[in-house]
Design a protein around this motif. Sequence first.
Motif, short mmCIF file in Angstrom:
data_model
loop_
_atom_site.label_atom_id
_atom_site.label_comp_id
_atom_site.label_asym_id
_atom_site.label_seq_id
_atom_site.Cartn_x
_atom_site.Cartn_y
_atom_site.Cartn_z
N ASN A 139 1.68 48.26 38.57
CA ASN A 139 0.67 47.39 39.17
C ASN A 139 0.15 46.40 38.12
N PRO A 140 0.21 45.10 38.38
CA PRO A 140 -0.22 44.13 37.37
C PRO A 140 -1.73 44.10 37.21
N VAL A 141 -2.17 43.80 36.00
CA VAL A 141 -3.59 43.66 35.69
C VAL A 141 -3.83 42.25 35.18
N PHE A 142 -4.79 41.54 35.79
CA PHE A 142 -5.13 40.18 35.39
C PHE A 142 -6.58 40.17 34.91
N TYR A 143 -6.81 39.52 33.77
CA TYR A 143 -8.15 39.43 33.19
C TYR A 143 -8.68 38.02 33.40
N VAL A 144 -9.72 37.90 34.24
CA VAL A 144 -10.32 36.60 34.56
C VAL A 144 -11.71 36.59 33.95
N SER A 145 -11.93 35.71 32.98
CA SER A 145 -13.16 35.79 32.19
C SER A 145 -13.80 34.43 31.99
N SER A 146 -15.11 34.44 31.73
CA SER A 146 -15.83 33.21 31.36
C SER A 146 -15.74 32.93 29.87
N SER A 147 -15.07 33.78 29.13
CA SER A 147 -14.79 33.47 27.73
C SER A 147 -13.77 32.33 27.66
N GLU A 148 -13.73 31.66 26.50
CA GLU A 148 -12.88 30.49 26.35
C GLU A 148 -11.53 30.86 25.74
N TRP A 149 -10.58 29.93 25.83
CA TRP A 149 -9.26 30.14 25.25
C TRP A 149 -9.32 30.35 23.74
N ASN A 150 -10.41 29.92 23.10
CA ASN A 150 -10.59 30.18 21.66
C ASN A 150 -10.44 31.66 21.34
N LEU A 151 -10.83 32.52 22.29
CA LEU A 151 -10.87 33.96 22.05
C LEU A 151 -9.60 34.68 22.50
#
Length: 320
Positions: A139-151
């Motif tokens: 089962n795939p896991v996707f992380y959707v965050s308000s952090s920026e691509w910098n991190l």
Amino acid sequence: MLSRYMSSPIPDVRVGIFLFDQECIVETDENGYFEKDFMFNKPLAISGWHKVRYKVLDKIVEEQEELEVEGEVYIHRNGEAKYGVISDVDDTILISHATKILSKLRLILTKNSKTRLPFTGVAAFYNALHHEPGRSVQNPVFYVSSSEWNLYDFLEDFCEVRNIPKGPFLLQDLKTSLWKLIKSGGGNHYHKLEKIKHLMLTFEDMPFILIGDSGQRDSLLYAEITRQFPERVKAIYIRDVSKSRKDEKVNAIARELLVHNVEMLLVADTEEAARHAYENGLITREEMLHVVEETRGQSLRPTSLVGQLVRSESHQHNSG
């Protein structure tokens, strides 16, 4: 961490992308990003992570050596997973104190991917959701965050160190100032809504489990997703981190979603979420018990891994 936010994007550079037997050339935008959709004439044989190569085709600096790197792209065929998982990051898997500016800044500036802590039981729970017994495709896991691509590199390392399942990150646009570092993970968070909708439309036959926290707007965003895709949400877990009147709002939203036969649970810890997942056939009993064991065992850990390491090294030195 400072260098991640004090970087300079490089626009208008041609990059070659090589994926399977296809290749194309793209050009970076003003933020140094590039994006490309690949179309295939027939389905790929295997879902999962696949190698992709990137090559910088333009000269950026004098005496530039050949710039070519290998990365990975996640490809999943519809119908091959029982469900997918969409998870927030800050204060959902990673202790961030996202609603407390000074506490958050102290963590950002004094700890790294090896000394930042996940919430107790997260690794066991996410691996239970990810590893489907008896299936060749997980089962795939996707992380959707308000952090920026910098991190991105920090988050990737953190998940690897903490044995949290590997998955694509969908983050906010690059930020390039110290003030934006302080405000990291802020904003109205509705970019997350668009990214989750994109996942729902891309994997049109896949139901999802949504996991977030009560500190920001996850319950509102997940409720909107449920209204738009009522048959596609199997469960929603909201980690209780606010200890405030936000709890009342989450519970009110949860009652509204019952009309769609979707449960939104405000959970005190990962054990509570795992027990519900087991009762609803999302994980096995053995997996649930492993989550309980890990959650309770990690609750006894020190709050600072740095202090633990220092004390351990000091003890070894004194013993020698």
